[in-house]
Design an enzyme around this catalytic site. Structure first.
Site, PDB file in Angstrom:
ATOM      1  N   ASP A 177      68.223  46.297  15.758  1.00 37.82           N
ATOM      2  CA  ASP A 177      69.149  45.538  16.029  1.00 37.82           C
ATOM      3  C   ASP A 177      68.894  43.861  16.096  1.00 37.82           C
ATOM      4  OD1 ASP A 177      68.420  45.780  18.557  1.00 37.82           O
ATOM      5  OD2 ASP A 177      70.502  46.217  19.299  1.00 37.82           O
ATOM      6  N   ASN A 227      66.284  35.982  20.953  1.00 36.91           N
ATOM      7  CA  ASN A 227      65.414  37.192  20.738  1.00 36.91           C
ATOM      8  C   ASN A 227      65.678  37.720  19.389  1.00 36.91           C
ATOM      9  OD1 ASN A 227      67.791  38.685  21.231  1.00 36.91           O
ATOM     10  ND2 ASN A 227      67.258  39.132  23.221  1.00 36.91           N
ATOM     11  N   THR A 242      67.855  45.507  31.306  1.00 37.79           N
ATOM     12  CA  THR A 242      67.504  46.622  30.563  1.00 37.79           C
ATOM     13  C   THR A 242      65.929  47.114  31.158  1.00 37.79           C
ATOM     14  OG1 THR A 242      66.357  45.038  29.145  1.00 37.79           O
ATOM     15  CG2 THR A 242      68.498  45.945  28.399  1.00 37.79           C
ATOM     16  N   SER A 245      65.859  50.796  22.694  1.00 36.53           N
ATOM     17  CA  SER A 245      65.514  49.591  21.716  1.00 36.53           C
ATOM     18  C   SER A 245      64.164  49.143  21.942  1.00 36.53           C
ATOM     19  CB  SER A 245      66.590  48.717  22.054  1.00 36.53           C
ATOM     20  OG  SER A 245      66.425  47.364  21.495  1.00 36.53           O
ATOM     21  N   PRO A 258      68.048  38.727  36.686  1.00 37.73           N
ATOM     22  CA  PRO A 258      67.704  39.997  36.620  1.00 37.73           C
ATOM     23  C   PRO A 258      67.949  40.526  35.051  1.00 37.73           C
ATOM     24  CG  PRO A 258      69.853  40.003  37.640  1.00 37.73           C
ATOM     25  CD  PRO A 258      69.278  38.523  37.396  1.00 37.73           C
ATOM     26  N   SER A 259      66.818  41.245  34.595  1.00 40.35           N
ATOM     27  CA  SER A 259      67.015  42.107  33.523  1.00 40.35           C
ATOM     28  C   SER A 259      68.145  43.013  33.482  1.00 40.35           C
ATOM     29  CB  SER A 259      65.571  42.485  32.902  1.00 40.35           C
ATOM     30  OG  SER A 259      65.981  43.591  31.993  1.00 40.35           O
ATOM     31  N   ASP A 282      63.044  45.292  15.896  1.00 47.20           N
ATOM     32  CA  ASP A 282      62.768  46.001  17.324  1.00 47.20           C
ATOM     33  C   ASP A 282      62.889  47.317  17.050  1.00 47.20           C
ATOM     34  OD1 ASP A 282      65.614  46.123  17.119  1.00 47.20           O
ATOM     35  OD2 ASP A 282      65.588  45.638  19.614  1.00 47.20           O
ATOM     36  N   ASP A 322      65.176  49.676  17.634  1.00 53.95           N
ATOM     37  CA  ASP A 322      66.417  50.317  17.160  1.00 53.95           C
ATOM     38  C   ASP A 322      66.821  49.473  16.022  1.00 53.95           C
ATOM     39  OD1 ASP A 322      67.345  48.379  18.926  1.00 53.95           O
ATOM     40  OD2 ASP A 322      69.073  49.562  19.514  1.00 53.95           O
TER      41      ASP A 322
HETATM   42  C1  G16 Z   1      69.442  44.269  24.948  1.00 53.95           C
HETATM   43  C2  G16 Z   1      70.837  43.551  24.547  1.00 53.95           C
HETATM   44  C3  G16 Z   1      70.455  42.149  24.513  1.00 53.95           C
HETATM   45  C4  G16 Z   1      69.819  41.518  25.354  1.00 53.95           C
HETATM   46  C5  G16 Z   1      68.459  42.349  25.543  1.00 53.95           C
HETATM   47  C6  G16 Z   1      67.562  41.852  26.673  1.00 53.95           C
HETATM   48  O1  G16 Z   1      68.817  44.375  23.612  1.00 53.95           O
HETATM   49  O2  G16 Z   1      71.464  44.161  23.537  1.00 53.95           O
HETATM   50  O3  G16 Z   1      71.635  41.452  24.198  1.00 53.95           O
HETATM   51  O4  G16 Z   1      69.185  40.153  25.258  1.00 53.95           O
HETATM   52  O5  G16 Z   1      68.664  43.492  25.791  1.00 53.95           O
HETATM   53  O6  G16 Z   1      68.238  42.013  28.039  1.00 53.95           O
HETATM   54  P1  G16 Z   1      67.929  41.917  29.344  1.00 53.95           P
HETATM   55  O7  G16 Z   1      67.292  40.287  29.223  1.00 53.95           O
HETATM   56  O8  G16 Z   1      69.228  41.949  30.210  1.00 53.95           O
HETATM   57  O9  G16 Z   1      66.654  42.698  29.662  1.00 53.95           O
HETATM   58  P2  G16 Z   1      68.160  45.534  23.151  1.00 53.95           P
HETATM   59  O10 G16 Z   1      67.516  45.077  21.699  1.00 53.95           O
HETATM   60  O11 G16 Z   1      66.964  45.842  23.890  1.00 53.95           O
HETATM   61  O12 G16 Z   1      69.056  46.424  22.951  1.00 53.95           O
END
Ligand code: G16
Length: 555
Positions: free
Chosen positions: A291, A383, A513, A72, A510-511, A287, A289
């Site tokens: 979404d 976001n 992703t 993503s 904490p993130s 973004d 992908d």
């Molecule tokens: C993903 C999740 C979203 C989240 C984002 C950031 O988005 O689907 O719900 O807001 O990650 O998450 P984090 O703050 O935990 O890194 P995407 O668009 O990257 O798939």
């Protein structure tokens, strides 16, 4: 017999794992906010194992399961994978632990974990050949990673259905179409475009423009799959909406999400590269992908104005409330946000729109789930990730009301409008393309340009920062991520800092992703907000084991 077959299957699984997809990484990886996400080079064995898990899940649910290969918003060298449940939801949380387990076990123990899952869920139909729908984004690594998923599906005796390069929301849509035996739509790309564009054109009618609304939008494709797919959508729109596309250098350019795309625009609060900087022109960015979506414009003085997920949510909720009132049909409308929602948006929803609002932890899985508790649930992360979900009973109520013919003209028109609008929306998950069509529909209905839209409320200045620490899991949170539990003492420090700033609010988490800790701050002025964010980031750095240079506090 089933047992013998099972044993043979497990041997095949192991042989494949050992020869083609050996586990090369020693450290553990966990199923995060949106599945597994890390450097693409570390993911082959994880992909193979997700193929295995998808088949087990499909057998257990007796349904089609989806696997999406994407990272993503992350940079191009990263990749990731997430499983999609039968009705388009993210993988049920109780299975995330199995995903983590099967991803981390050594090759020679893979068979044991598979047998544990079979035993735990009493999966008996091991000879069934369920369909696993697979999609990938435009990252160069996605091609061989999808081959690994397909091999996992085949080794476990499932039937891979490869949709090639698609947006994440398209994959969710295909899964739901297949599991509803096409009641939700045709499980093809063409079926997806037709469903959305036909509904859009029906609602828009012959007058493409209205009041201050002009049917042209500048579209930033983030050099990803959203750029590739918008071309097909445009054909179906037949001029009802003119989408001028920018940032469409798709495969292998190294430019995916670079200085453009929804995540860049939202987190940097900056106009992206590649788009003409004409004043007061409505622009949007998706973004990597497709979404997520955010809108924005530059004014006459080149000042940047952002219309993020909160703005989109309030636009949609305000519209649905009004149309719903006109139908005279009683349905419970609600809105779901996360802690990242701007305080001004929450005030506006509560005090002006008077729509119930809930706050849940980050991640579409949490928002989607909560939204399903309303008859009509609008959910958006700031976001730009969100959609609207309608209970089947709500849809039924609208259709029955129309059929009984007891409605006044106004009620009838409003009910028809609402029913048509449901088809513009991809209810299966947040979808940038479908969200864009919905926003454009509402702006057209209201006769608004982007400045009119912005008038509803004034955002509190806000800031997002990232802090790199040795181990981000030392940060744990509660109260929908608004309070920090560990490291001990950090929350008290945050409270003390926040208290110094009028309308100050800040939280850290904490993130799920990226390998960072995220810091959010808002305050009544931009200067205060910048200071507040930096002070909190510095505390995180000090108390949570920061690495690199400590954040600097602006003077
Ligand atoms: C993903 C999740 C979203 C989240 C984002 C950031 O988005 O689907 O719900 O807001 O990650 O998450 P984090 O703050 O935990 O890194 P995407 O668009 O990257 O798939």
């Amino acid at each position: 017999m089933a047992n013998i077959n099972n044993k043979l299957r497990c041997r095949t699984v192991y042989a494949f794992a050992r020869e083609m997809y050996p586990k090369t990484i020693k450290h553990d990886i966990s199923y995060g906010t949106a599945g597994f996400r890390t450097r693409a080079t570390d993911l082959s064995y994880v992909m193979y194992r997700m193929g295995l898990l998808a088949v087990l899940r499909a057998r257990y649910k007796n349904a089609v399961i989806g696997v999406m290969i994407t990272a993503s918003h992350n940079p191009e060298p990263d990749n990731g994978v997430k499983l999609v449940d039968p009705m388009g939801e993210m993988l049920e949380q109780s299975w995330e632990k199995w995903a983590t387990k099967i991803a981390n076990v050594t090759d020679d123990k893979l068979e044991n974990v598979i047998n544990d899952i079979i035993a735990e869920y009493n999966i008996e139909n091991m000879n069934d050949r369920p369909e696993i729908v697979i999609g990938k984004d435009t990252r160069p690594s996605s091609l061989h990673l999808s081959k690994a998923v397909i091999d996992g599906v085949l080794a476990m005796g499932g039937k891979p259905v490869d949709y090639g390069i698609v947006t994440t929301p398209q994959l969710h849509y295909f899964v739901v179409c297949k599991n509803t035996r096409r009641a939700y739509g045709q499980p093809t790309e063409d079926g997806y475009y037709k469903k959305l564009t036909n509904a859009f054109k029906k609602v828009r009618g012959q007058n493409f423009n209205n009041g201050n609304y002009v049917n042209r939008v500048l579209y930033d494709g983030a050099n990803g799959v959203g750029a590739k797919k918008i071309k097909y959508l445009k054909e179906g729109l037949e001029g009802s909406l003119i989408v001028d596309m920018y940032n469409d250098e798709i495969i292998g350019s190294g430019k995916l999400n670079y200085l453009c795309g929804a995540d860049f625009v939202k987190s940097q609060q900056k106009f992206p590269t590649g788009l003409p900087q004409d004043p007061n022109v409505r622009c949007c960015s998706v973004d990597g992908d497709a979404d997520r979506i955010v809108y924005y414009y530059l004014d006459e003085n080149k000042k940047f104005h952002l219309m993020d997920g909160d703005r989109i949510a309030t636009l949609i909720a305000g519209f649905l409330k009004e149309v719903l009132e006109k139908t005279g049909i009683s349905l419970k409308l609600g809105l779901v946000q996360t802690a990242y929602a701007n305080g001004a948006s929450t005030d506006y929803i509560t005090n002006e729109l008077k729509v119930p609002v809930a706050c849940v932890p980050t991640g579409v899985k949490h928002l989607h789930h909560k939204a399903l508790s309303y008859d009509i649930g609008v959910y958006f992360e700031a976001n730009g990730h969100g959609t609207v979900v309608f209970k089947n009973s709500a849809k039924e109520k609208l259709r029955t009301a129309l059929e009984t013919n007891n409605l006044s003209d106004e009620q009838k028109h409003a009910t028809e409008r609402l029913i048509n609008i449901i088809d513009i929306i991809n209810e299966t998950v947040g979808d940038a393309i479908s969200d864009m069509l919905l926003v454009e529909t509402i702006l057209h209905y209201r006769g608004w340009d982007i400045k009119d839209w912005e008038k509803a409320y004034t955002d509190l200045p806000n800031k997002l920062l990232k802090v790199t620490v040795q181990d981000r899991t030392v940060i744990t949170t509660t109260d929908a991520e608004r309070k920090c539990v560990t490291p001990e003492g950090l929350q008290a420090e945050i409270d003390a800092i926040v208290a110094k700033y009028p309308k100050g609010r800040s939280f850290v988490r904490p993130s799920g992703t990226e390998d960072v800790v995220r810091v959010y701050a808002e305050a009544s002025t931009s200067q205060d907000c910048d200071k507040l964010a930096a002070e909190v980031a510095k505390k995180v750095f000090e108390l949570a084991g920061g690495t690199g240079n400590p954040p600097e506090i602006p003077q």
